[in-house]
Design an enzyme around this catalytic site. Structure first.
Site, PDB file in Angstrom:
ATOM      1  N   TYR A  56       0.829  -1.206   0.000  1.00  0.00           N
ATOM      2  CA  TYR A  56       0.000   0.000   0.000  1.00  0.00           C
ATOM      3  C   TYR A  56       0.863   1.256   0.000  1.00  0.00           C
ATOM      4  CZ  TYR A  56      -3.168   3.718   1.327  1.00  0.00           C
ATOM      5  OH  TYR A  56      -3.872   4.903   1.340  1.00  0.00           O
ATOM      6  N   GLY A  63      -6.629   5.008  -0.624  1.00  0.00           N
ATOM      7  CA  GLY A  63      -7.969   5.087  -0.057  1.00  0.00           C
ATOM      8  C   GLY A  63      -8.828   3.934  -0.536  1.00  0.00           C
TER       9      GLY A  63
END
Length: 516
Positions: A56, A63
């Site tokens: 990530y 998001g």
């Protein structure tokens, strides 16, 4: 420009350094340790970027779009795009000092070595601040969760040489032109760097730090104006005795009582009423000033503890840990900062309220113990300070609205991924307005109390030496004394400047010694 240099290391920064950079143009240098930490964490990010597994913020979207794995050839575009798309603020520009604090505090976290940003990006952030270039940041765009996203994005956009910024001469120009004029190359963002520049509580924290600095001055000023009002109302200073406050040992209460007692030392007005018109007790707004001012001081102290913790923090998502892991987390949530921003708006409103009550008492002939109505020169022909109190009352009413907490609200965003937000930026913005108004409220009480003290002196009563010093300094600053009605707004403006610049405290301290 302040020639003081702030060295940014790996372990956070201080409130004093934030104020020095934001307000006084202090220069910034990166420590050797910070540069080494930046380089070390970047090696970890580069290694993860080379692996096929998605990580990530390094090789994924953001998001609600975090499930998409981004191929290497698109990652630089991804980082540019997150900055461009998130620079979506609207409304009027926020103040230069707020933007400088915002950028400096993001640099503080970047320099910790927990973000994976390259040293050259951090150096560019320092160079932009040192050049006096201030990105255009707008009032609206932050929900105080996932950081102050839109405000920080506008700052990151300037680092890329895009968008608009204000130069050191105050002119707004394209950021690329300003960077070129100062010999600063725009940054080419790489994996994780765009995200790392956006993901922090830096705006709300910067505004908290500056509000605390301003409120320290205003609380000391309010102790002085409370003492002047007590004196002008011929009140008793016996309620300020240390032994009374020792049996209710809230620290701020004792400090405020001591400040007031020192201002009143040597007064020929306090207690004078007992000679011919005994008064068992003064009104709450006079007698309980140390309790109200002191409770506010204790709230400031708690807020300063929270600010200190945040100043020592590395706020990003994901973060690079010393053992080489890159982990997602929720440290960007602004709740701790948002709460104290709201607490401060509450105590500022209450301080303003008690100041206004004392002003009204000074102006009311039925409660002022012999002062003329509205402190007028010739009541009826002159209105005196009648409408100055109206202005103060309007400000107090506005303060009460500003005290409604922003942090009690939350509105979901990002397709319900970010389903609980702090609203800390909003809490900070309204606190700035509250602090600004509080200075005006204290200034009106000061203006009324000094006029009343001078009227008592004309009757042959001798004010305290500290009171005389306050009156003389205020008059020298352009706020005139008793007399027939005149255009009052300039006098009130002079008193406002006198208070907010700390000149009231500076005027009495040669007599009282340093006030807390």
């Amino acid at each position: 420009m302040d020639m003081h240099t702030v060295v940014v290391g790996t372990s956070g920064t201080t409130a004093e350094d934030v104020v020095a950079v934001a307000r006084h143009g202090a220069r910034i240098e990166l420590s050797t340790a910070a540069v080494d930490a930046l380089a070390a964490s970047r090696l970890i990010v580069d290694a993860l970027a080379a692996k096929p597994e998605p990580v990530y913020g390094v090789s994924t979207g953001f998001g609600a779009l975090a499930s998409r794995h981004i191929s290497p050839e698109l990652r630089a575009q991804l980082q540019r795009n997150i900055v461009r798309s998130h620079a979506a603020g609207m409304g009027p520009r926020v103040e230069r000092e707020v933007v400088r604090a915002l950028m400096f505090l993001r640099l503080k976290t970047v320099a910790s070595g927990h973000t994976g940003v390259r040293p050259e990006v951090a150096q560019t952030m320092a160079d932009v601040l040192n050049a006096g270039i201030t990105p255009v940041v707008h009032e609206y765009g932050s929900l105080g969760c996932s950081g102050d996203l839109a405000p920080l994005s506008h700052c990151a956009l300037t680092l890329m040489g895009e968008g608009d910024a204000e130069g050191p001469d105050g002119t707004v120009r394209p950021a690329g032109e300003l960077l070129a004029a100062h010999g600063i190359a725009p940054v080419e963002l790489r994996e994780k760097e765009g995200l790392a520049l956006l993901n922090g509580t830096d705006g709300m924290l910067g505004m908290l730090v500056m509000a605390l600095a301003d409120l320290r001055n205003l609380y000391a000023s309010a102790d002085i104006t409370a003492a002047l009002s007590l004196e002008a109302l011929l009140g008793t200073d016996k309620v300020l005795a240390p032994e009374l406050h020792a049996i209710r040992p809230h620290p701020g209460q004792g400090v405020s009582a001591d400040n007031m007692l020192r201002v009143l030392a040597g007064s020929g007005l306090t207690g004078h009423h007992q000679d011919d018109a005994p008064r068992v007790q003064d009104a709450y707004s006079v007698r309980c000033a140390p309790q109200v001012n002191g409770a506010g001081r204790d709230t400031l102290d708690y807020a300063a503890v929270v600010a200190g913790r945040e100043l020592a923090s590395s706020v990003d998502n994901p973060v690079v840990l010393p053992d080489g892991r890159v982990e997602s987390n929720g440290n960007f949530h602004g709740a701790p900062v948002a709460y104290v921003l709201d607490f401060l708006a509450i105590v500022a409103a209450d301080l303003g309220s008690i100041c206004e009550r004392r002003t009204d008492r000074l102006l009311d002939k039925n409660r002022s113990h012999g002062l003329p109505p509205f402190l007028a020169h010739d009541a009826g022909v002159d209105s005196g300070l009648m409408i100055a109190q109206y202005t103060q009352a309007a400000l107090v009413s506005e303060m009460k609205r500003l005290a409604v907490p922003a942090s009690a609200d939350s509105i979901p965003s990002s397709a319900m991924q970010e389903d609980h937000v702090s609203m800390g930026w909003s809490a900070a913005r309204k606190l700035r307005t509250a602090v600004d108004n509080l200075a005006r409220i204290v200034a009106v009480e000061l203006y009324a109390a000094t006029r009343a003290v001078e009227m008592r002196a004309a009757e042959g009563l001798t004010p305290a030496p500290a009171s005389q010093a306050a009156v003389a300094a205020l008059r020298a600053a352009g706020a005139q004394g008793p007399g027939p009605d005149r255009f009052l707004a300039p006098d009130l403006a002079a008193a406002d400047t006198f208070v907010r610049e700390g000149r009231l405290v500076a005027a009495v301290e040669p007599v009282t010694g340093p006030l807390a």
